[in-house]
Design a protein around this motif. Structure first.
Motif, PDB file in Angstrom:
ATOM      1  N   ASP A  33       0.835  -1.213   0.000  1.00  7.78           N
ATOM      2  CA  ASP A  33       0.000   0.000   0.000  1.00  7.78           C
ATOM      3  C   ASP A  33       0.865   1.256   0.000  1.00  7.78           C
ATOM      4  OD1 ASP A  33       0.763  -0.800   2.640  1.00  7.78           O
ATOM      5  OD2 ASP A  33      -0.567   0.784   3.413  1.00  7.78           O
ATOM      6  N   GLU A  34       2.060   1.191   0.687  1.00  8.26           N
ATOM      7  CA  GLU A  34       2.971   2.347   0.661  1.00  8.26           C
ATOM      8  C   GLU A  34       3.443   2.621  -0.756  1.00  8.26           C
ATOM      9  OE1 GLU A  34       5.642   2.230   4.660  1.00  8.26           O
ATOM     10  OE2 GLU A  34       5.890   0.547   3.280  1.00  8.26           O
ATOM     11  N   VAL A  35       3.899   1.544  -1.422  1.00  2.00           N
ATOM     12  CA  VAL A  35       4.432   1.693  -2.775  1.00  2.00           C
ATOM     13  C   VAL A  35       3.339   2.208  -3.702  1.00  2.00           C
ATOM     14  CG1 VAL A  35       5.484   0.482  -4.718  1.00  2.00           C
ATOM     15  CG2 VAL A  35       6.138  -0.114  -2.365  1.00  2.00           C
ATOM     16  N   ALA A  36       2.134   1.677  -3.530  1.00  2.79           N
ATOM     17  CA  ALA A  36       1.021   2.111  -4.386  1.00  2.79           C
ATOM     18  C   ALA A  36       0.757   3.604  -4.181  1.00  2.79           C
ATOM     19  CB  ALA A  36      -0.226   1.285  -4.073  1.00  2.79           C
ATOM     20  N   ASP A  37       0.865   4.047  -2.944  1.00  5.67           N
ATOM     21  CA  ASP A  37       0.634   5.463  -2.652  1.00  5.67           C
ATOM     22  C   ASP A  37       1.682   6.344  -3.340  1.00  5.67           C
ATOM     23  OD1 ASP A  37      -0.322   7.812  -1.388  1.00  5.67           O
ATOM     24  OD2 ASP A  37       1.328   7.625   0.070  1.00  5.67           O
ATOM     25  N   TRP A  38       3.004   5.935  -3.216  1.00  4.11           N
ATOM     26  CA  TRP A  38       4.060   6.725  -3.859  1.00  4.11           C
ATOM     27  C   TRP A  38       3.884   6.714  -5.371  1.00  4.11           C
ATOM     28  CZ3 TRP A  38       7.730   3.554  -0.368  1.00  4.11           C
ATOM     29  CH2 TRP A  38       7.755   4.134   0.934  1.00  4.11           C
ATOM     30  N   ALA A  39       3.500   5.561  -5.915  1.00  6.11           N
ATOM     31  CA  ALA A  39       3.323   5.458  -7.366  1.00  6.11           C
ATOM     32  C   ALA A  39       2.244   6.429  -7.827  1.00  6.11           C
ATOM     33  CB  ALA A  39       2.972   4.025  -7.762  1.00  6.11           C
ATOM     34  N   SER A  40       1.158   6.522  -7.048  1.00 10.55           N
ATOM     35  CA  SER A  40       0.101   7.430  -7.495  1.00 10.55           C
ATOM     36  C   SER A  40       0.544   8.883  -7.354  1.00 10.55           C
ATOM     37  CB  SER A  40      -1.210   7.155  -6.737  1.00 10.55           C
ATOM     38  OG  SER A  40      -1.039   7.484  -5.387  1.00 10.55           O
ATOM     39  N   GLN A  41       1.414   9.174  -6.361  1.00  8.75           N
ATOM     40  CA  GLN A  41       1.966  10.543  -6.256  1.00  8.75           C
ATOM     41  C   GLN A  41       2.803  10.873  -7.501  1.00  8.75           C
ATOM     42  OE1 GLN A  41       4.010  11.787  -2.668  1.00  8.75           O
ATOM     43  NE2 GLN A  41       2.921  10.242  -1.476  1.00  8.75           N
ATOM     44  N   VAL A  42       3.638   9.887  -7.917  1.00  7.94           N
ATOM     45  CA  VAL A  42       4.482  10.085  -9.108  1.00  7.94           C
ATOM     46  C   VAL A  42       3.603  10.336 -10.326  1.00  7.94           C
ATOM     47  CG1 VAL A  42       6.068   8.931 -10.696  1.00  7.94           C
ATOM     48  CG2 VAL A  42       6.435   8.757  -8.221  1.00  7.94           C
ATOM     49  N   ILE A  43       2.559   9.523 -10.452  1.00 10.09           N
ATOM     50  CA  ILE A  43       1.686   9.649 -11.626  1.00 10.09           C
ATOM     51  C   ILE A  43       1.045  11.030 -11.658  1.00 10.09           C
ATOM     52  CG2 ILE A  43      -0.488   8.829 -12.622  1.00 10.09           C
ATOM     53  CD1 ILE A  43       0.456   5.978 -11.675  1.00 10.09           C
TER      54      ILE A  43
END
Lengths: 367, 710
Positions: free
Chosen positions: B687-697
């Protein structure tokens, strides 16, 4: 196929025979293993908890053994167990070895084909020789100095005891910077014709004692051809201290040449003339190609002229007298050699211009 | 210069053969370059140093032999018949001449001349210290006697006529240049030594009309210049077959005057060569008499009147004190007093034991008039050393206490060279001079221009190392070397209004393949990004806070394929592909890549100290993002945008793939970006990685990026 027999006789002899039979069967079976699945079936047959040979041995021999024989049988069964496990492991090893041998054989390369080379660059032969010379003097306690390529008349000539208008200046084929007419002669800019100006620059900065070696680029008004170059390199040396003598000059250069060219090299000195040294000398080394017997390289003289040197002229010290260079108390020697000349000798390069054309077929030979 | 061994033996009995003599002379600094046998004679080709003008003749070399072998030197004593008018006895130069006594003698002669019919006036005492002359009447000009012709020819001179040959012979014998005038062509019965007047001209012996300047020293008669003093005689007063009466000139001209005159007129003669190095002031009467003797012998006639010796000023040679303690201090050995007296005496020095007034001084040495190069004690030490024999001095090493000091940038320059070599660039050296237009084209500052360049193509000091390297690239391509990588570290030069600067640069030039094609692999052509990578490798060795790459405006580089590297805000390198127009002008048929690194600026940064950073024990997680961007959104902007998110766990961000083409659309590109997340403390949760990925996007979408289907 081997089956575990029931034992009636628990005498040592009977036990030995039974064990030998079992081991013979084990040996036979290991020789008929051809692949991994053979081996697995073999392993299971002997080691399986249910009905494996060792389990049967345990059940049929040990459990059935009469009280007094139990201890002996137990020891024999343990020993057999160890033998069986070792045999199974060994069989697996053999099996692996034979399959990987075949695999590796099929992966064989022609190792005589050329490798993929990612060439590294090559140091320029002149700079390589220059580095070697500098290293020799560094090992003798000389520090490294440098100075500008565009110099003033003062440093290149005047302070080295070339008075204005002196014929010795003619021998230098000097290149001058334009637009200097307004300046006093001593401030006019030119391209240094030798590394000697750094002698004065060093002594201005540093009181005696001095021991310095100066590698550098110099320029003369000589068009580039087979034997001349407007650009070339020198290594200059200077040693000043109380009690430096002409014998020290000779000994220092003799030692340096032996380090550079090998301990069998000899040196000899001839009187010469440089305005900034007195006495002045040219130094020759015994031919590094023929050892002094005489060859084409040394023009059959057995000797090769390598550098100019001499005792620092008191007039030169007078220009830096304020910094502790009183010629009545100190003395020194100086020497200078052309790096290209040594590189040409060393590598037997026919034309000096090869050093300045950047031809990679030439440069890459000095790897 | 050539020397005939047999001629030397006229003056000294040498206990050695001609080859041994040649070696002995060379060891004493009178260098014999080669020994030849010609017409039964041994001829030496000499290579004398500029300070030894006194030995540029046979008598001078014979004097050296006399010192080397410790044998007497015979005097030169011309035998002249009695003149019509009685005259003073001629001097000779067999031993040391006390200048004072000689000058006194000459003065006496000169005084007696006032009654003579041929006055000599030295108007310019600075340029001409002494002028000795003789008149020979009723000569018959013809060929010289055979022995004279033979010797001159061995020396490489052509015989001209008996009188000209006499002066030439005496020059080679005694080293003093003399000149013979046709007396009858001198107008007004006088010789005047003066500076030329504005507008005067002189046709010299070589037939060239010379325009004279007021700095030229001339020999003139009452009306006109008749010779360029110490350089060349005049054409109109030279000896011809019609000459009946001769005036012999034997003078001493001042070195600087002759030298500047010879330079001004582009002339270099046997006479000027000697005068500008310092001729023998004391020998003029002897040389004059010797020429007279030779003329009488070869051309007949008779002496007329007394020798004429005008002395405008005396050349005083001060005696020099010599201390054996200085011999030891400078040379490192003892040379006995007897040996000192012997060596210096044979060379013509006057050696006297010093008086008790100066106890440290051992000798007072008077200096002969021909040794203008000797004026100090150290000069005497050299005389002793060279005759004693340089190779007899033992070798020793001086003691020394002190540390070896490296150049301040030694480690940096070594590191730079090693990096370039490791990256596969060959080290080269190019010529320091470039054409002036290139000096302008390759630098934004003013060049140092040469006053006397080798050629027009070498008119300027280089302002950049690139023109030199481009020449070398062209040189290689023209010879079929298609894969070339070169580097040079060297100085560039800038002219400032009142000074100049010399700065160290590094230049790279590359063309062709980085890795040539092999059996195993396809060729890998050198591209802009190889260049950028190599620059990056080099710069990484130096400490810095920031390193940025910006578009570049160097006019010689491809505007779309060039850049500058800025370290902590300062440009330290410019690089890129050579501008196609420049390539075409140089006929370079391959793309060439260039870089110039300002080492002076780079070296203000320290070499990087290695730093250790703990390696995480926890796994890294990679995420890919596929976007379409406008061309205007550069990678630098993308990377900057992601870094602005300040997600500490982003360990790396890199462009994995780039697609162009119709599907993507013009002016756009598709990029696959790969990010890696990792923590030092623990394994990351999905869930952490998914959160950072959506920030990048969302950050990349804010740049105008369109996310493609994942």
């Amino acid at each position: 196929m081997y089956t575990v027999p029931k034992l009636d006789d628990y005498s040592p002899g009977a036990l030995d025979r039974a064990a030998a039979e079992l081991l013979r069967a084990l040996d036979d079976e290991t020789t008929s293993l051809h692949n991994e699945s053979d081996w697995r079936a073999f392993r299971d047959r002997w080691l399986a908890r249910k009905n494996g040979v060792l389990t049967q041995v345990n059940d049929t021999w040990l459990k059935a053994a009469p009280g007094p024989a139990k201890r002996d049988v137990g020891q024999r069964v343990n020993a057999l167990k160890a033998r069986v496990e070792a045999a199974i492991e060994e069989a697996q090893g053999k099996l692996h070895a034979s399959t990987s041998d075949a695999k590796l054989l099929s992966e064989r390369l022609d190792i005589t084909l050329p490798g993929i080379q990612r060439p590294i660059g090559v140091r320029h032969p002149v700079l390589r020789v220059m580095d070697e010379i500098v290293a020799v003097f560094k090992a003798m306690g000389y520090s490294i100095g440098e100075g500008p390529e565009v110099e003033t008349d003062y440093y290149n000539f005047e302070s080295l005891n070339f008075p204005p208008n002196h014929p010795a200046r003619d021998t230098q084929d000097t290149l001058f910077i334009s637009g200097q007419e307004q300046k006093p002669t001593r401030d006019r800019l030119l391209l240094r014709t030798h590394t000697s100006p750094v002698q004065i620059r060093t002594m201005e900065k540093q009181p005696p004692p001095v021991r310095i070696v100066i590698p550098g680029k110099v320029h003369r008004n000589d068009p580039l051809d087979a034997t001349h170059s407007p650009v070339f390199h020198q290594v200059e040396g200077l040693a000043v201290d109380a009690n430096i003598t002409f014998c020290d000059l000779k000994g220092t250069l003799d030692h340096a040449m032996k380090t550079l060219f090998g301990s069998s090299v000899k040196t000899r000195f001839y009187p010469s003339f440089f305005p900034f040294t007195e006495p002045s000398a040219d130094m020759q080394v015994s031919c590094i190609f023929c050892g002094g017997k005489g060859c084409r390289k040394c023009k059959f003289s057995g000797w090769i002229e390598l550098l100019g040197c001499g005792m620092v002229d008191p007039n030169v010290f007078d220009f830096v007298k304020h910094n502790g260079y009183d010629s009545s108390k100190i003395s020194g020697f100086a020497f200078g050699m052309g790096v290209e000349r040594i590189a040409i000798l060393k590598y037997e390069v026919e034309e000096i211009q090869l050093f300045y054309e950047g031809d990679v077929r030439f440069l890459e030979q000095f790897a | 210069m050539r020397i005939i061994a047999g001629w030397l033996r006229d003056f000294v009995d040498i206990p050695a053969d001609d080859r041994q003599l040649a070696e002995a002379l060379t060891s004493a600094g009178i260098a014999v370059e080669s020994v030849q046998e010609e017409h039964g004679q041994t001829v030496y080709e000499m290579d004398l140093t500029t300070n030894r003008v006194d030995a540029m003749n046979h008598y001078g070399v014979a004097r050296e032999a006399s010192a080397i072998y410790d044998v007497p030197l015979k005097a030169v004593e011309p035998k002249l018949p009695a003149a019509k008018v009685p005259r003073a006895a001629p001097p000779s130069v067999s031993g040391p001449i006390g200048m004072t006594s000689l000058a006194d003698q000459m003065e006496a002669v000169a005084t007696s001349l006032e009654t003579d019919t041929f006055p000599i006036v030295i108007e310019d005492a600075q340029g001409c210290a002494r002028y000795t002359a003789r008149i020979v009447r009723n000569v018959k000009i013809g060929p010289s006697p055979q022995p004279i012709i033979a010797r001159l020819e061995l020396l490489g001179s052509h015989s001209i006529n008996s009188v000209a040959d006499a002066t030439n012979y005496a020059l080679n014998e005694l080293g003093h240049p003399t000149h013979a005038f046709d007396l009858d062509l001198l107008e007004g019965g006088t010789i005047i030594v003066r500076r030329a007047r504005a507008g005067e001209t002189l046709k010299t012996l070589d037939g060239i009309d010379r325009n004279l300047t007021t700095e030229d020293l001339v020999i003139a008669d009452a009306k006109k210049p008749v010779a360029l003093a110490g350089v060349m005689g005049g054409f109109d007063t030279m000896i011809t077959e019609r000459t009946r009466n001769v005036l012999i000139e034997s003078a001493w001209f001042e070195p600087w005057t002759v030298r500047s005159m010879a330079k001004r007129h582009g002339m270099h003669t046997d006479a000027s060569h000697r005068f500008e190095r310092g001729a023998d002031y004391g020998i003029t009467p002897l040389a004059c008499d010797r020429v007279a003797e030779l003329i009488l012998h070869s051309a007949g006639g008779g002496l007329h009147g007394q020798p004429i010796d005008a002395v405008a000023r005396r050349l005083e040679r001060l005696p020099v004190a010599l201390r054996t303690s200085e011999v030891r201090r400078n040379l490192g050995v003892e040379i006995s007093k007897g040996e000192i007296e012997r060596i210096l005496g044979r060379l013509g020095f006057g050696v006297m034991a010093a008086g008790t007034a100066a106890p440290a001084v051992d000798f007072t040495v008077s200096i002969p008039s021909w040794r203008l190069d000797v004026e100090r004690e150290i000069d005497l030490l050299e005389e002793l050393a060279r005759i004693y024999g340089y190779n007899k001095f033992p070798n020793s090493l001086p003691s020394f206490v002190g540390a070896v000091v490296e150049l301040p940038h030694e480690a940096k320059i070594s590191r730079t060279r090693e990096t370039m070599l490791a990256l596969g660039y060959n080290e080269t050296i190019s010529i320091t001079f470039i054409p002036e237009p290139e000096a302008k084209a390759f630098a934004g500052f003013e060049a140092l221009v040469l006053a006397n360049p080798l050629s027009e193509e070498a008119g300027s000091m280089r302002t950049s190392l690139l023109p030199g390297l481009l020449n070398q690239i062209g040189y290689n391509l023209n010879r079929g070397n298609s894969d070339v990588r070169l580097f040079e570290a060297g100085e560039v030069f800038e002219r400032k209004s009142d000074r100049h600067e010399e700065r160290r640069h590094l230049a790279l030039a590359a063309t062709g393949d980085v890795l040539p094609g092999t059996l195993h692999s396809a060729p890998q052509p050198y591209t802009f990004f190889h260049l950028k990578g190599d620059i990056g490798e080099l710069l990484a060795a130096f400490e810095h806070q920031s390193l940025q790459f910006g578009a570049n405006a160097q006019p010689y580089l491809h505007p779309g394929r060039s850049a500058r590297a800025m370290m902590d805000g300062e440009t330290v390198a410019v690089f890129g592909q050579l501008h196609p127009e420049q390539a075409a002008a140089r006929k370079l048929r391959q793309d060439v890549y260039l870089a110039e690194v300002m080492l002076d600026r780079l070296f203000r940064h320290a070499l990087r100290d290695p730093r250790y950073c703990r390696i995480s024990k926890f796994p890294a997680v990679a995420r890919d993002f596929s976007f379409v961007f406008d061309d205007a959104v550069t990678w630098e902007k993308i990377a900057l945008a992601v870094s602005e998110l300040r997600i500490a766990q982003v360990m790396s961000l890199r462009p994995a793939e780039i697609f162009l083409g119709e599907k993507v659309g013009t002016g756009k590109y598709s990029i696959l970006i790969r990010a890696e997340f990792q923590s030092q403390e623990r394994t990351l949760r999905d869930d952490e990685v998914a959160d950072w990925a959506s920030q990048v996007i969302s950050k990349l979408q804010s740049l105008g990026g369109v996310l493609r289907a994942q």
